[in-house]
Structure formats: C-alpha cells, structure tokens
Design a protein around this motif. Structure first.
Motif, PDB file in Angstrom:
ATOM      1  N   GLY A 123       1.200   6.655  -6.778  1.00  0.00           N
ATOM      2  CA  GLY A 123       0.049   7.477  -7.124  1.00  0.00           C
ATOM      3  C   GLY A 123       0.299   8.945  -6.876  1.00  0.00           C
ATOM      4  N   LEU A 124       0.967   9.240  -5.742  1.00  0.00           N
ATOM      5  CA  LEU A 124       1.302  10.626  -5.411  1.00  0.00           C
ATOM      6  C   LEU A 124       2.196  11.228  -6.488  1.00  0.00           C
ATOM      7  CD1 LEU A 124       0.379  11.989  -2.807  1.00  0.00           C
ATOM      8  CD2 LEU A 124       2.679  11.681  -1.916  1.00  0.00           C
ATOM      9  N   GLY A 125       3.200  10.433  -6.917  1.00  0.00           N
ATOM     10  CA  GLY A 125       4.107  10.927  -7.956  1.00  0.00           C
ATOM     11  C   GLY A 125       3.370  11.215  -9.244  1.00  0.00           C
ATOM     12  N   VAL A 126       2.483  10.294  -9.649  1.00  0.00           N
ATOM     13  CA  VAL A 126       1.759  10.476 -10.908  1.00  0.00           C
ATOM     14  C   VAL A 126       0.860  11.700 -10.825  1.00  0.00           C
ATOM     15  CG1 VAL A 126      -0.026   9.473 -12.369  1.00  0.00           C
ATOM     16  CG2 VAL A 126       1.869   8.077 -11.612  1.00  0.00           C
ATOM     17  N   ILE A 127       0.180  11.859  -9.664  1.00  0.00           N
ATOM     18  CA  ILE A 127      -0.725  13.012  -9.524  1.00  0.00           C
ATOM     19  C   ILE A 127       0.064  14.307  -9.607  1.00  0.00           C
ATOM     20  CG2 ILE A 127      -2.185  14.220  -7.861  1.00  0.00           C
ATOM     21  CD1 ILE A 127      -3.212  11.489  -7.011  1.00  0.00           C
ATOM     22  N   LEU A 128       1.243  14.337  -8.948  1.00  0.00           N
ATOM     23  CA  LEU A 128       2.065  15.547  -9.010  1.00  0.00           C
ATOM     24  C   LEU A 128       2.515  15.826 -10.445  1.00  0.00           C
ATOM     25  CD1 LEU A 128       4.283  15.357  -5.838  1.00  0.00           C
ATOM     26  CD2 LEU A 128       2.464  16.942  -6.361  1.00  0.00           C
ATOM     27  N   LEU A 129       2.795  14.732 -11.198  1.00  0.00           N
ATOM     28  CA  LEU A 129       3.286  14.928 -12.557  1.00  0.00           C
ATOM     29  C   LEU A 129       2.192  15.454 -13.479  1.00  0.00           C
ATOM     30  CD1 LEU A 129       5.590  11.870 -13.231  1.00  0.00           C
ATOM     31  CD2 LEU A 129       6.213  14.258 -13.244  1.00  0.00           C
ATOM     32  N   ILE A 130       0.975  14.875 -13.388  1.00  0.00           N
ATOM     33  CA  ILE A 130      -0.041  15.223 -14.387  1.00  0.00           C
ATOM     34  C   ILE A 130      -0.994  16.301 -13.913  1.00  0.00           C
ATOM     35  CG2 ILE A 130       0.035  12.908 -15.383  1.00  0.00           C
ATOM     36  CD1 ILE A 130      -2.679  12.383 -14.166  1.00  0.00           C
ATOM     37  N   SER A 131      -0.868  16.791 -12.670  1.00  0.00           N
ATOM     38  CA  SER A 131      -1.855  17.754 -12.196  1.00  0.00           C
ATOM     39  C   SER A 131      -1.617  19.140 -12.781  1.00  0.00           C
ATOM     40  CB  SER A 131      -1.822  17.834 -10.688  1.00  0.00           C
ATOM     41  OG  SER A 131      -0.590  18.374 -10.278  1.00  0.00           O
ATOM     42  N   GLY A 132      -0.458  19.364 -13.392  1.00  0.00           N
ATOM     43  CA  GLY A 132      -0.195  20.678 -13.964  1.00  0.00           C
ATOM     44  C   GLY A 132       0.100  21.716 -12.903  1.00  0.00           C
ATOM     45  N   LEU A 133       0.657  21.251 -11.768  1.00  0.00           N
ATOM     46  CA  LEU A 133       0.971  22.184 -10.682  1.00  0.00           C
ATOM     47  C   LEU A 133       2.012  23.198 -11.136  1.00  0.00           C
ATOM     48  CD1 LEU A 133       0.035  22.314  -7.712  1.00  0.00           C
ATOM     49  CD2 LEU A 133       2.179  21.225  -7.102  1.00  0.00           C
TER      50      LEU A 133
ATOM     51  N   VAL B  84       0.840  -1.200   0.000  1.00  0.00           N
ATOM     52  CA  VAL B  84       0.000   0.000   0.000  1.00  0.00           C
ATOM     53  C   VAL B  84       0.872   1.246   0.000  1.00  0.00           C
ATOM     54  CG1 VAL B  84      -1.643   1.297   1.383  1.00  0.00           C
ATOM     55  CG2 VAL B  84      -1.973  -1.123   1.063  1.00  0.00           C
ATOM     56  N   THR B  85       1.996   1.198   0.747  1.00  0.00           N
ATOM     57  CA  THR B  85       2.907   2.339   0.768  1.00  0.00           C
ATOM     58  C   THR B  85       3.469   2.607  -0.623  1.00  0.00           C
ATOM     59  OG1 THR B  85       3.499   1.580   2.958  1.00  0.00           O
ATOM     60  CG2 THR B  85       4.845   3.329   2.016  1.00  0.00           C
ATOM     61  N   VAL B  86       3.896   1.523  -1.294  1.00  0.00           N
ATOM     62  CA  VAL B  86       4.476   1.678  -2.628  1.00  0.00           C
ATOM     63  C   VAL B  86       3.441   2.264  -3.592  1.00  0.00           C
ATOM     64  CG1 VAL B  86       5.345   0.420  -4.614  1.00  0.00           C
ATOM     65  CG2 VAL B  86       6.193  -0.130  -2.359  1.00  0.00           C
ATOM     66  N   VAL B  87       2.219   1.706  -3.555  1.00  0.00           N
ATOM     67  CA  VAL B  87       1.182   2.178  -4.478  1.00  0.00           C
ATOM     68  C   VAL B  87       0.831   3.634  -4.179  1.00  0.00           C
ATOM     69  CG1 VAL B  87      -1.215   1.856  -5.154  1.00  0.00           C
ATOM     70  CG2 VAL B  87       0.262  -0.108  -4.902  1.00  0.00           C
ATOM     71  N   PHE B  88       0.773   3.981  -2.885  1.00  0.00           N
ATOM     72  CA  PHE B  88       0.454   5.362  -2.511  1.00  0.00           C
ATOM     73  C   PHE B  88       1.527   6.319  -3.022  1.00  0.00           C
ATOM     74  CE2 PHE B  88       0.866   8.857   0.573  1.00  0.00           C
ATOM     75  CZ  PHE B  88      -0.382   9.415   0.397  1.00  0.00           C
ATOM     76  N   THR B  89       2.808   5.928  -2.854  1.00  0.00           N
ATOM     77  CA  THR B  89       3.886   6.789  -3.324  1.00  0.00           C
ATOM     78  C   THR B  89       3.820   6.973  -4.837  1.00  0.00           C
ATOM     79  OG1 THR B  89       5.160   5.723  -1.602  1.00  0.00           O
ATOM     80  CG2 THR B  89       6.337   7.185  -3.062  1.00  0.00           C
TER      81      THR B  89
END
Lengths: 182, 106
Positions: A162-172, A155-160
């Motif tokens: 997912g966090l990375g992908v969201i940061l990459l594609i969110s257009g922050l 779960v930790t690996v998947v969460f990390t």
C-alpha cells in the motif's frame, strides 16, 4: 433454490467477463470489473465463504476500482484495437484452465463432511477456542491468535504494498518538479 | 415463500441493470448502473440470508453498502477532476468545466 441462484450468478459472471473482453472503452471496463467483483462476492456468500466475500468486496469492488481509475488518469482512456488476431493467448488460457479443472478432480466435493479440511485441525479449533482464547468468533481466534505471526507477516506485506502504491500515485515527484520549475 | 419471491425479483432487477451496464450510451448510465447493482447486491445478501434461514450475514450487507457509496464517490470525483488524490488548482477546475461536453461523451 440455492443451485438456481448459483447458476444465475455464474451466468451473469461469465457474461460480465465476456463484456470486459469485448469492450474497448476503459471507463466501462472499470465499471464492469466492479460488477464482476460484486458477483464473485455474492457467489462466495452463497458458498458460505463469508470472510473471502468480505475481502473480495472491499478489495475488488472498492479499492481496485479506485486504483484502476487512477491508472486511467495517468494513461490512456481507451484500449487500442488489437493489431491482428492471434491464437496463442487463447490456447494458453484454455490450456491453463484445463489444467486447473483437472487439478480440482482430486479434491473432495464441496461441503463433504470427511474432507481433510474438516478432519485435520478444525475440530481442535472448535473444541479449544472457548478455553484457550476466550473469543466467541473462531475465525478471529484462528487469525489473530493461533496464526498470529502469519497474520502479522501478511499485514506487513499489505502495508508495504500500500505504501508503494500511494508513493507511486500520489504525484509526489510531480509536485516536487513543479516546485523546482517555479 | 415470500423471501424466495423477493430474491427472484431482485435477481431480475440485477439482470435489467446489467443490460443498461452493457449497452448504456453514456458514462453516467454506467456509473448509475454500477451503483444500482451494488444496492441490488446489498438487498440480495439480506434476502438470501432470510431465505436460507441464516440472517447472520446482514452486517456484510452493511459493509457492501459502505463500499458502494465510497466507490461511487470516487468514480464521480474522477469524472469531475480527471484525477484522484490531491485537490486540483482553481485554474484546472475552470478548465474541466470548459470541457463539459468532453465528459459526457461515451
């Protein structure tokens, strides 16, 4: 009947894979990859691997379709035609496939009752789960209790990830740049 | 016997939908084909469960129906706004509407 359904699903799977390779228009390829995942999940259900089918449907047909569409939004919409036909990738793929099929020759047949999977710890789990854990579903008991730390790590690996992908594609970064520009 | 017939009919439907998916002239044909294929998958899981006398897997069919819905919404949202995630600004919506014919191009 089960064999016939399995064969039909495999034929459809191979047809979809060939269509994915041939097509150049990437939207269609994304649609086809969704169908590919649904077919794979159906095959898993026919083989009684229901939890794997669950994952395949949720990840393959659900999330990865959306992620691939997001990728297309950031990059190009159609694939460039290949520069020249090269035999090396085909040889690598055929060789890898042959090695993998060779590796399955040692394995016990599908559904054999005296396979190591059925003999090793499986009977213990089936016998002890009602008294040890008191959860009616044995798969849940194994994942959440017997292998609890393993699941926590996953779960930790998947969460990390997912966090990375969201940061990459969110257009922050894009949004911050836009603000600075104004 | 009845469930075997239903399963065969659903498999035939999946084959027909796949023809539309491979050859579909426009993008919307393919999106619709993907959606119908997902529905066929849900139905096939249900009918196979009863065919093999194990209807315990019906809740998986429910999950598939939900995934199918979310996936179709995401694809259509992408076609509408050209992106996923944050909502576009009003000016960009107007720009997308002006490019209407671009969206339907295969």
């Amino acid at each position: 009947m089960e064999l016939a359904i399995t064969l039909i699903l495999f034929v459809a799977l191979v047809t979809t894979a060939i269509a994915i390779v041939v097509m150049r228009h990437l939207f269609s390829v994304v649609m086809l990859s969704g169908v590919f995942s649904l077919l794979a999940a159906l095959l898993f259900i026919v083989m009684d691997a229901v939890d794997v089918a669950f994952t395949e449907a949720a990840v393959g047909a659900g999330i990865s379709t959306v992620l691939m569409l997001g990728t297309i939004a950031l990059t190009a919409r159609s694939e460039l035609p290949p520069a020249k036909f090269s035999l090396t990738p085909l040889a690598v793929v055929v060789l890898t496939g042959a090695v993998l099929i060779y590796g399955t020759l040692d394995m016990p047949n599908f559904g054999t009752p005296d396979a190591p999977v059925q003999m090793h710890v499986g009977p213990d789990y089936i016998a002890k789960t009602p008294t040890d854990i008191d959860v009616p579903n044995i798969v849940t008991a194994v994942l959440a209790s017997y292998r609890g730390f393993d699941t926590l790590g996953e779960v930790t690996v998947v969460f990390t990830a997912g966090l990375g992908v969201i940061l990459l594609i969110s257009g922050l970064g894009k949004r911050q740049r836009r603000k600075r520009g104004r | 016997m009845m469930f075997a017939f239903v399963t065969i009919v659903i498999l035939v439907c999946m084959g027909v939908v796949m023809v539309r998916l491979f050859s579909g002239p426009t993008l919307y044909d393919r999106v619709l084909a993907l959606n119908v294929f997902g529905t066929c998958t849900v139905l096939l899981i249900g009918s196979m469960g009863f065919l093999f006398a194990r209807p315990d897997f019906l809740d998986i069919a429910l999950l598939y129906a939900l995934i199918n819905f979310v996936g179709t919404i995401a694809v259509l949202k992408f076609f509408r706004y050209r992106r996923l995630g944050d909502a576009p600004h009003d000016a960009e919506i107007i720009m997308v509407q002006e490019n209407e014919e671009d969206r339907t191009a295969p």
